[in-house]
Design a protein around this motif. Structure first.
Motif, PDB file in Angstrom:
ATOM      1  N   UNK A   1       0.828  -1.211   0.000  1.00  0.00           N
ATOM      2  CA  UNK A   1       0.000   0.000   0.000  1.00  0.00           C
ATOM      3  C   UNK A   1       0.862   1.260   0.000  1.00  0.00           C
ATOM      4  N   UNK A   2       1.964   1.252   0.739  1.00  0.00           N
ATOM      5  CA  UNK A   2       2.852   2.411   0.778  1.00  0.00           C
ATOM      6  C   UNK A   2       3.503   2.656  -0.581  1.00  0.00           C
ATOM      7  N   UNK A   3       3.998   1.609  -1.211  1.00  0.00           N
ATOM      8  CA  UNK A   3       4.603   1.746  -2.540  1.00  0.00           C
ATOM      9  C   UNK A   3       3.564   2.242  -3.541  1.00  0.00           C
ATOM     10  N   UNK A   4       2.350   1.664  -3.479  1.00  0.00           N
ATOM     11  CA  UNK A   4       1.287   2.115  -4.381  1.00  0.00           C
ATOM     12  C   UNK A   4       0.926   3.579  -4.150  1.00  0.00           C
ATOM     13  N   UNK A   5       0.895   3.997  -2.897  1.00  0.00           N
ATOM     14  CA  UNK A   5       0.557   5.383  -2.584  1.00  0.00           C
ATOM     15  C   UNK A   5       1.625   6.339  -3.109  1.00  0.00           C
TER      16      UNK A   5
ATOM     17  N   UNK B   1       3.573   5.801  -5.736  1.00  0.00           N
ATOM     18  CA  UNK B   1       3.409   5.832  -7.193  1.00  0.00           C
ATOM     19  C   UNK B   1       2.154   6.611  -7.577  1.00  0.00           C
ATOM     20  N   UNK B   2       1.063   6.396  -6.827  1.00  0.00           N
ATOM     21  CA  UNK B   2      -0.190   7.092  -7.133  1.00  0.00           C
ATOM     22  C   UNK B   2      -0.068   8.594  -6.916  1.00  0.00           C
ATOM     23  N   UNK B   3       0.751   9.019  -5.959  1.00  0.00           N
ATOM     24  CA  UNK B   3       0.911  10.468  -5.734  1.00  0.00           C
ATOM     25  C   UNK B   3       1.550  11.133  -6.949  1.00  0.00           C
ATOM     26  N   UNK B   4       2.437  10.423  -7.633  1.00  0.00           N
ATOM     27  CA  UNK B   4       3.003  10.958  -8.877  1.00  0.00           C
ATOM     28  C   UNK B   4       1.944  11.103  -9.957  1.00  0.00           C
ATOM     29  N   UNK B   5       1.064  10.099 -10.060  1.00  0.00           N
ATOM     30  CA  UNK B   5      -0.019  10.200 -11.035  1.00  0.00           C
ATOM     31  C   UNK B   5      -0.999  11.310 -10.669  1.00  0.00           C
ATOM     32  N   UNK B   6      -1.271  11.465  -9.348  1.00  0.00           N
ATOM     33  CA  UNK B   6      -2.159  12.541  -8.901  1.00  0.00           C
ATOM     34  C   UNK B   6      -1.572  13.915  -9.206  1.00  0.00           C
ATOM     35  N   UNK B   7      -0.256  14.034  -9.136  1.00  0.00           N
ATOM     36  CA  UNK B   7       0.396  15.323  -9.396  1.00  0.00           C
ATOM     37  C   UNK B   7       0.203  15.770 -10.838  1.00  0.00           C
ATOM     38  N   UNK B   8       0.071  14.805 -11.749  1.00  0.00           N
ATOM     39  CA  UNK B   8      -0.151  15.173 -13.146  1.00  0.00           C
ATOM     40  C   UNK B   8      -1.631  15.142 -13.519  1.00  0.00           C
ATOM     41  N   UNK B   9      -2.513  14.910 -12.532  1.00  0.00           N
ATOM     42  CA  UNK B   9      -3.959  14.979 -12.760  1.00  0.00           C
ATOM     43  C   UNK B   9      -4.621  13.669 -13.133  1.00  0.00           C
ATOM     44  N   UNK B  10      -3.963  12.547 -13.008  1.00  0.00           N
ATOM     45  CA  UNK B  10      -4.556  11.244 -13.331  1.00  0.00           C
ATOM     46  C   UNK B  10      -5.129  10.626 -12.058  1.00  0.00           C
ATOM     47  N   UNK B  11      -6.225  11.187 -11.576  1.00  0.00           N
ATOM     48  CA  UNK B  11      -6.823  10.739 -10.313  1.00  0.00           C
ATOM     49  C   UNK B  11      -7.512   9.377 -10.440  1.00  0.00           C
ATOM     50  N   UNK B  12      -7.756   8.929 -11.661  1.00  0.00           N
ATOM     51  CA  UNK B  12      -8.467   7.666 -11.870  1.00  0.00           C
ATOM     52  C   UNK B  12      -7.681   6.453 -11.368  1.00  0.00           C
ATOM     53  N   UNK B  13      -6.423   6.652 -11.049  1.00  0.00           N
ATOM     54  CA  UNK B  13      -5.615   5.542 -10.550  1.00  0.00           C
ATOM     55  C   UNK B  13      -5.997   5.148  -9.115  1.00  0.00           C
ATOM     56  N   UNK B  14      -6.565   6.069  -8.353  1.00  0.00           N
ATOM     57  CA  UNK B  14      -6.886   5.799  -6.941  1.00  0.00           C
ATOM     58  C   UNK B  14      -7.877   4.652  -6.740  1.00  0.00           C
ATOM     59  N   UNK B  15      -8.997   4.571  -7.480  1.00  0.00           N
ATOM     60  CA  UNK B  15      -9.897   3.420  -7.268  1.00  0.00           C
ATOM     61  C   UNK B  15      -9.227   2.078  -7.582  1.00  0.00           C
ATOM     62  N   UNK B  16      -8.383   2.051  -8.601  1.00  0.00           N
ATOM     63  CA  UNK B  16      -7.709   0.801  -8.938  1.00  0.00           C
ATOM     64  C   UNK B  16      -6.675   0.416  -7.880  1.00  0.00           C
ATOM     65  N   UNK B  17      -6.021   1.409  -7.314  1.00  0.00           N
ATOM     66  CA  UNK B  17      -5.079   1.135  -6.237  1.00  0.00           C
ATOM     67  C   UNK B  17      -5.820   0.562  -5.016  1.00  0.00           C
ATOM     68  N   UNK B  18      -6.964   1.162  -4.699  1.00  0.00           N
ATOM     69  CA  UNK B  18      -7.761   0.649  -3.585  1.00  0.00           C
ATOM     70  C   UNK B  18      -8.258  -0.758  -3.830  1.00  0.00           C
ATOM     71  N   UNK B  19      -8.677  -1.034  -5.061  1.00  0.00           N
ATOM     72  CA  UNK B  19      -9.134  -2.376  -5.411  1.00  0.00           C
ATOM     73  C   UNK B  19      -7.996  -3.393  -5.295  1.00  0.00           C
ATOM     74  N   UNK B  20      -6.809  -3.000  -5.726  1.00  0.00           N
ATOM     75  CA  UNK B  20      -5.653  -3.894  -5.640  1.00  0.00           C
ATOM     76  C   UNK B  20      -5.320  -4.232  -4.186  1.00  0.00           C
ATOM     77  N   UNK B  21      -5.328  -3.248  -3.321  1.00  0.00           N
ATOM     78  CA  UNK B  21      -5.031  -3.479  -1.906  1.00  0.00           C
ATOM     79  C   UNK B  21      -6.116  -4.345  -1.263  1.00  0.00           C
ATOM     80  N   UNK B  22      -7.375  -4.079  -1.601  1.00  0.00           N
ATOM     81  CA  UNK B  22      -8.471  -4.891  -1.060  1.00  0.00           C
ATOM     82  C   UNK B  22      -8.332  -6.348  -1.497  1.00  0.00           C
ATOM     83  N   UNK B  23      -8.059  -6.586  -2.786  1.00  0.00           N
ATOM     84  CA  UNK B  23      -7.900  -7.963  -3.273  1.00  0.00           C
ATOM     85  C   UNK B  23      -6.717  -8.664  -2.617  1.00  0.00           C
TER      86      UNK B  23
END
Length: 168
Positions: free
Chosen positions: A34-38, A40-62
């Motif tokens: 989860x920390x590594x994903x967060x 990586x996701x913060x880099x995507x959020x910085x460029x405006x690709x917020x759609x990565x967050x639901x997939x990151x959450x789904x990956x951690x849940x699975x």
């Protein structure tokens, strides 16, 4: 894992699958992923690709769900108790969910050898046509330990070879 205990009134053989990780270790794995994903996701959020967050959450849940299911399945254990002339087998995860009691003198061990050398033995307890598989979750070395422990308790042995013929 095969543990043998001798008591004043009999003996017990406790069978458990090999567990390489505790639930605390699994939680550390989930936290690390989860920390590594967060990060990586913060880099995507910085460029405006917020759609990565639901997939990151789904990956951690699975990951959590699958580790939890595997951990729960590895909690099974079988306890074979011999007290006097009674043979009792209890199977369960956190308590005895299934119990079988048979007379010791009328019970035997049925061993089936497999064709592949790495495949563990199939060990069954038999009583008048009724069979119960012991240690289906054990590896080959643990199956050998279980067979030795059962033979030391004086149970008669019947053995089927790899070709399906009765050897003893």
């Amino acid at each position: 894992m095969v543990d043998t205990e001798r008591c004043n009134d009999g003996s017990r053989i406790i069978l458990r699958p090999n567990r390489s990780a505790s639930w605390q270790s699994n939680r550390r794995i989930i936290t690390t992923v989860a920390t590594v994903n967060l990060i990586i996701a913060s880099g995507f959020l910085a460029v405006g690709a917020w759609l990565i967050l639901p997939f990151m959450g789904l990956e951690i849940f699975l990951l959590w769900y699958l580790l939890r299911r595997v951990f729960d399945r590895l909690q099974i254990q079988q306890i074979v108790s011999i007290n006097g002339d009674q043979l009792r087998v209890e199977t369960g995860r956190f308590c005895a969910e299934h119990r079988r009691c048979w007379p010791r003198t009328e019970s035997s061990i049925l061993v089936t050898e497999q064709q592949h050398p790495w495949t563990p033995l199939e060990i069954h307890l038999c009583h008048h046509g009724e069979t119960l598989r012991l240690g289906a979750f054990l590896n080959k070395d643990d199956c050998q330990k279980l067979l030795l422990a059962l033979r030391q308790l004086g149970l008669p042995l019947r053995q089927f070879g790899a070709n399906g013929e009765l050897n003893a």
